[in-house]
Motif scaffolding. Structure first.
Motif, short mmCIF file in Angstrom:
data_model
loop_
_atom_site.label_atom_id
_atom_site.label_comp_id
_atom_site.label_asym_id
_atom_site.label_seq_id
_atom_site.Cartn_x
_atom_site.Cartn_y
_atom_site.Cartn_z
N LEU A 194 0.83 -1.20 0.00
CA LEU A 194 0.00 0.00 0.00
C LEU A 194 0.87 1.26 0.00
O LEU A 194 0.50 2.28 -0.59
CB LEU A 194 -0.93 -0.01 1.21
CG LEU A 194 -2.06 1.04 1.21
CD1 LEU A 194 -2.92 0.94 -0.04
CD2 LEU A 194 -2.92 0.88 2.46
N ASP A 195 2.03 1.19 0.63
CA ASP A 195 2.93 2.34 0.64
C ASP A 195 3.46 2.64 -0.77
O ASP A 195 3.66 3.81 -1.12
CB ASP A 195 4.10 2.08 1.59
CG ASP A 195 3.66 2.04 3.04
OD1 ASP A 195 2.90 2.94 3.45
OD2 ASP A 195 4.08 1.12 3.76
N VAL A 196 3.71 1.59 -1.55
CA VAL A 196 4.17 1.82 -2.92
C VAL A 196 3.09 2.54 -3.72
O VAL A 196 3.37 3.45 -4.51
CB VAL A 196 4.57 0.49 -3.60
CG1 VAL A 196 5.08 0.74 -5.02
CG2 VAL A 196 5.64 -0.23 -2.79
N LEU A 197 1.82 2.17 -3.49
CA LEU A 197 0.72 2.87 -4.15
C LEU A 197 0.64 4.32 -3.66
O LEU A 197 0.42 5.24 -4.46
CB LEU A 197 -0.59 2.14 -3.88
CG LEU A 197 -1.85 2.80 -4.47
CD1 LEU A 197 -1.74 2.95 -5.98
CD2 LEU A 197 -3.09 1.99 -4.09
N ARG A 198 0.83 4.54 -2.37
CA ARG A 198 0.80 5.91 -1.85
C ARG A 198 1.92 6.74 -2.48
O ARG A 198 1.74 7.92 -2.81
CB ARG A 198 0.98 5.89 -0.33
CG ARG A 198 -0.20 5.30 0.44
CD ARG A 198 -0.01 5.51 1.93
NE ARG A 198 -1.11 4.92 2.69
CZ ARG A 198 -0.99 3.86 3.48
NH1 ARG A 198 0.17 3.25 3.60
NH2 ARG A 198 -2.03 3.39 4.14
N ASP B 187 -1.34 0.18 -12.86
CA ASP B 187 -1.21 -0.98 -11.99
C ASP B 187 -0.20 -1.95 -12.58
O ASP B 187 -0.19 -2.21 -13.77
CB ASP B 187 -2.56 -1.67 -11.82
CG ASP B 187 -2.47 -2.87 -10.89
OD1 ASP B 187 -1.72 -2.78 -9.90
OD2 ASP B 187 -3.13 -3.88 -11.16
N ALA B 188 0.68 -2.46 -11.73
CA ALA B 188 1.67 -3.42 -12.19
C ALA B 188 1.88 -4.48 -11.12
O ALA B 188 2.98 -4.67 -10.60
CB ALA B 188 2.99 -2.72 -12.52
N GLU C 24 8.63 3.87 -12.62
CA GLU C 24 8.11 2.57 -12.22
C GLU C 24 8.25 2.35 -10.71
O GLU C 24 8.95 3.09 -10.03
CB GLU C 24 8.81 1.45 -12.99
CG GLU C 24 10.29 1.29 -12.69
CD GLU C 24 10.80 -0.09 -13.09
OE1 GLU C 24 10.10 -1.09 -12.81
OE2 GLU C 24 11.89 -0.16 -13.68
N GLY C 25 7.58 1.30 -10.23
CA GLY C 25 7.55 1.03 -8.80
C GLY C 25 8.19 -0.27 -8.38
O GLY C 25 7.92 -0.75 -7.27
N GLU C 26 9.08 -0.85 -9.22
CA GLU C 26 9.71 -2.11 -8.82
C GLU C 26 11.11 -2.26 -9.42
O GLU C 26 11.57 -3.37 -9.65
CB GLU C 26 8.83 -3.29 -9.22
CG GLU C 26 8.48 -3.35 -10.69
CD GLU C 26 7.64 -4.56 -11.08
OE1 GLU C 26 7.50 -5.48 -10.25
OE2 GLU C 26 7.14 -4.58 -12.20
N GLU C 27 11.79 -1.16 -9.64
CA GLU C 27 13.15 -1.26 -10.19
C GLU C 27 14.07 -2.00 -9.24
O GLU C 27 14.94 -2.77 -9.67
CB GLU C 27 13.69 0.15 -10.47
CG GLU C 27 15.02 0.17 -11.24
CD GLU C 27 16.24 0.03 -10.34
OE1 GLU C 27 17.31 -0.34 -10.86
OE2 GLU C 27 16.13 0.27 -9.12
N GLU C 28 13.90 -1.78 -7.95
CA GLU C 28 14.79 -2.41 -6.97
C GLU C 28 14.57 -3.92 -6.86
O GLU C 28 15.37 -4.61 -6.23
CB GLU C 28 14.62 -1.76 -5.60
CG GLU C 28 14.96 -0.27 -5.56
CD GLU C 28 16.44 0.02 -5.74
OE1 GLU C 28 17.20 -0.91 -6.04
OE2 GLU C 28 16.83 1.18 -5.59
N GLU D 113 5.92 -5.31 -19.88
CA GLU D 113 4.49 -5.16 -20.17
C GLU D 113 4.09 -3.69 -20.19
O GLU D 113 3.33 -3.25 -21.06
CB GLU D 113 3.66 -5.91 -19.14
CG GLU D 113 2.15 -5.84 -19.41
CD GLU D 113 1.34 -6.61 -18.40
OE1 GLU D 113 0.10 -6.49 -18.42
OE2 GLU D 113 1.93 -7.35 -17.58
N LEU D 114 4.62 -2.90 -19.25
CA LEU D 114 4.32 -1.47 -19.24
C LEU D 114 4.78 -0.82 -20.54
O LEU D 114 4.11 0.06 -21.09
CB LEU D 114 4.99 -0.79 -18.05
CG LEU D 114 4.55 -1.21 -16.64
CD1 LEU D 114 5.33 -0.44 -15.60
CD2 LEU D 114 3.05 -1.01 -16.45
#
Length: 454
Positions: free
Chosen positions: A36-40, A61-62, A150-154, A162-163
């Motif tokens: 939820l923090d990543v979405l925030r 959304d990913a 993006e929200g998952e590079e790490e 896909e994005l």
């Protein structure tokens, strides 16, 4: 553009305030409890982009790692530029955060301390404020701008392919913002990133942990075998011994070597800034060449037995290690992974069982910006104005999805980041220099003007 620095200096506190606010959000994509923090975090950035004036902003959304896409295309005939970065951060880890708790960021002595301050929320904010400075007397950017953060590079950018299938990411140029400068007082434009993949190696001995008093001596100890195997990965000159590892590696050009040699470098300064204690590595190459023009293999973790509490006095049944493999242009990460598998099959003593897994699904290829790309020289000129100093050229020792971005966006990639080697990425007490962020923002303001003029 003479008042760009004055504009940014006047808004320094607002930039710092935004960075502190954003870094309070623990957007750790690798930990499910922070989903939820990543979405925030994504929503925070989306709001900041709308406030800046972007007419189209979306949160994509990913699979619990949302990305932010925005575009502002109001310059017919001008180039279209896609800016790439990320808003997820590394876990805080178990290290000692002496300046401030990781998600209670604070400014102190010209630095903002906190997780994500440099990698890479500060870099994204340098873009936002560079654009604000560019827009201070304009209604729209001089170029057509698109942002994909993006929200998952790490965690390896698993959903980025896909994005990037969305046709709106097409561009004439990609600006990749997740890299470092050389020094605050001697900036350098990055022209390459290394490829990267991870390998997990397990060696098995006894069927279960066995009391050492009962079997010590004749029992196969996987920790000892793993140590032996890891020790054989490099020769006395620091070269990786895996057959075929260097077959595709090209020698750095004279132009590249000259550019690296022109950077101010001493081993003492490097060790002090990176806190690495000493310089090691492949003989025959300078430290900058080892970092940016040569491949490398590193041991990241080693585990055997029970690492918590007092020793159990048992021969462990399993020993494991995680390896980071960094490749350079013309190498292929899949080939290197297979070379490692074959080497382990021949090297591990057959009295042990072993297993190796290579993360091909999140592997990233190396990428180098074309030397004759006109925008590269424009960026060098803009950085010279932004920092008020001569600007060199360097590489980036880490990796990133630059090759994938170039392929899917159909455009060459430029690199510009505001990190420094002493910013402690992925470690405790991460920080970023506010002055460097302001100089980076000024660079980008000058750059958009130049690219818009063609």
């Amino acid at each position: 553009m003479s008042d760009v620095h004055d504009y940014l200096a006047a808004h320094r506190e607002r930039l710092v305030g935004q960075l502190v606010e954003w870094c309070r959000v623990p957007s750790v994509a690798s930990l499910p409890e922070h989903g939820l923090d990543v979405l925030r975090s994504a929503n925070w950035l989306a709001a900041a982009l709308r406030d800046l004036g972007f007419p189209e902003v979306e949160v994509w959304d990913a699979e619990r790692a949302p990305a932010v896409f925005a575009q502002w295309c109001a310059a017919p005939g001008a180039p279209t530029v896609l800016v790439y970065s990320h808003h997820d951060v590394r876990p805080a880890g178990s290290g000692r955060w002496e300046e401030t708790p990781p998600f209670e960021p604070a400014e102190r002595d010209g630095f903002v301390h906190g997780r994500g301050a440099s990698d890479a929320k500060g870099q994204v904010l340098a873009h936002l404020w560079g654009l604000r400075a560019h827009l201070r007397d304009r209604d729209a950017p001089a170029v057509n701008l698109k942002f994909l953060v993006e929200g998952e590079e790490e965690t390896g950018s698993a959903n980025l392919p896909e994005l990037l299938s969305d046709p709106r990411v097409q561009a004439d140029l990609v600006v990749f913002t997740d890299t470092m400068l050389w020094r605050a007082d001697h900036p350098a434009v990055c022209t390459s990133v290394r490829g990267t993949t991870l390998a997990h190696v397990e060696i098995r001995g006894p069927a279960r942990d066995v009391h050492s008093g009962a079997v010590s001596g004749p029992a196969p100890n996987p920790a000892r075998e793993l140590s032996r195997v890891l020790g054989l990965l490099w020769d006395d000159d620091g070269r990786v011994t895996v057959p075929g590892f260097y077959d595709r590696v090209l020698q750095p050009s004279e132009r590249t070597r000259a550019a690296y040699a022109a950077l101010p470098f001493t081993e003492e300064d490097w060790v002090e800034r990176t806190e690495t204690r000493a310089v090691v590595g492949e003989a025959g190459y300078t430290v900058p060449e080892r970092l940016w023009a040569r491949p490398a293999v590193e041991v990241l973790t080693v585990l055997a037995g029970d690492p918590t509490g007092p020793p159990l006095g048992a021969v462990p049944s399993v020993a494991a290690a995680d390896l980071s493999i960094r490749t350079v242009a013309d190498q292929r990460v899949v080939e290197v992974g297979e070379q490692l598998r074959q080497w382990l099959a021949k090297t591990v003593d057959d009295r042990y069982e072993h297993e190796v897994s290579v993360t091909d699904d999140t592997a990233q290829e190396a990428y180098r910006t074309p030397e004759d790309l006109p925008e590269l020289e424009l960026l060098v000129e803009a950085a010279r104005e932004g920092f008020g100093r001569p600007v060199g050229r360097m590489g980036n020792a880490g990796g990133g999805p630059a090759a994938l971005l170039a392929e899917r966006a159909g455009a060459p990639v430029l690199f510009f980041g505001t990190g420094l080697p002493e910013d402690r990425w992925h470690d405790s007490d991460e920080r970023v220099s506010v002055d460097v962020l302001l100089a980076g923002a000024a660079t980008l303001a000058h750059f958009w003007e130049r690219v818009g003029r063609g």
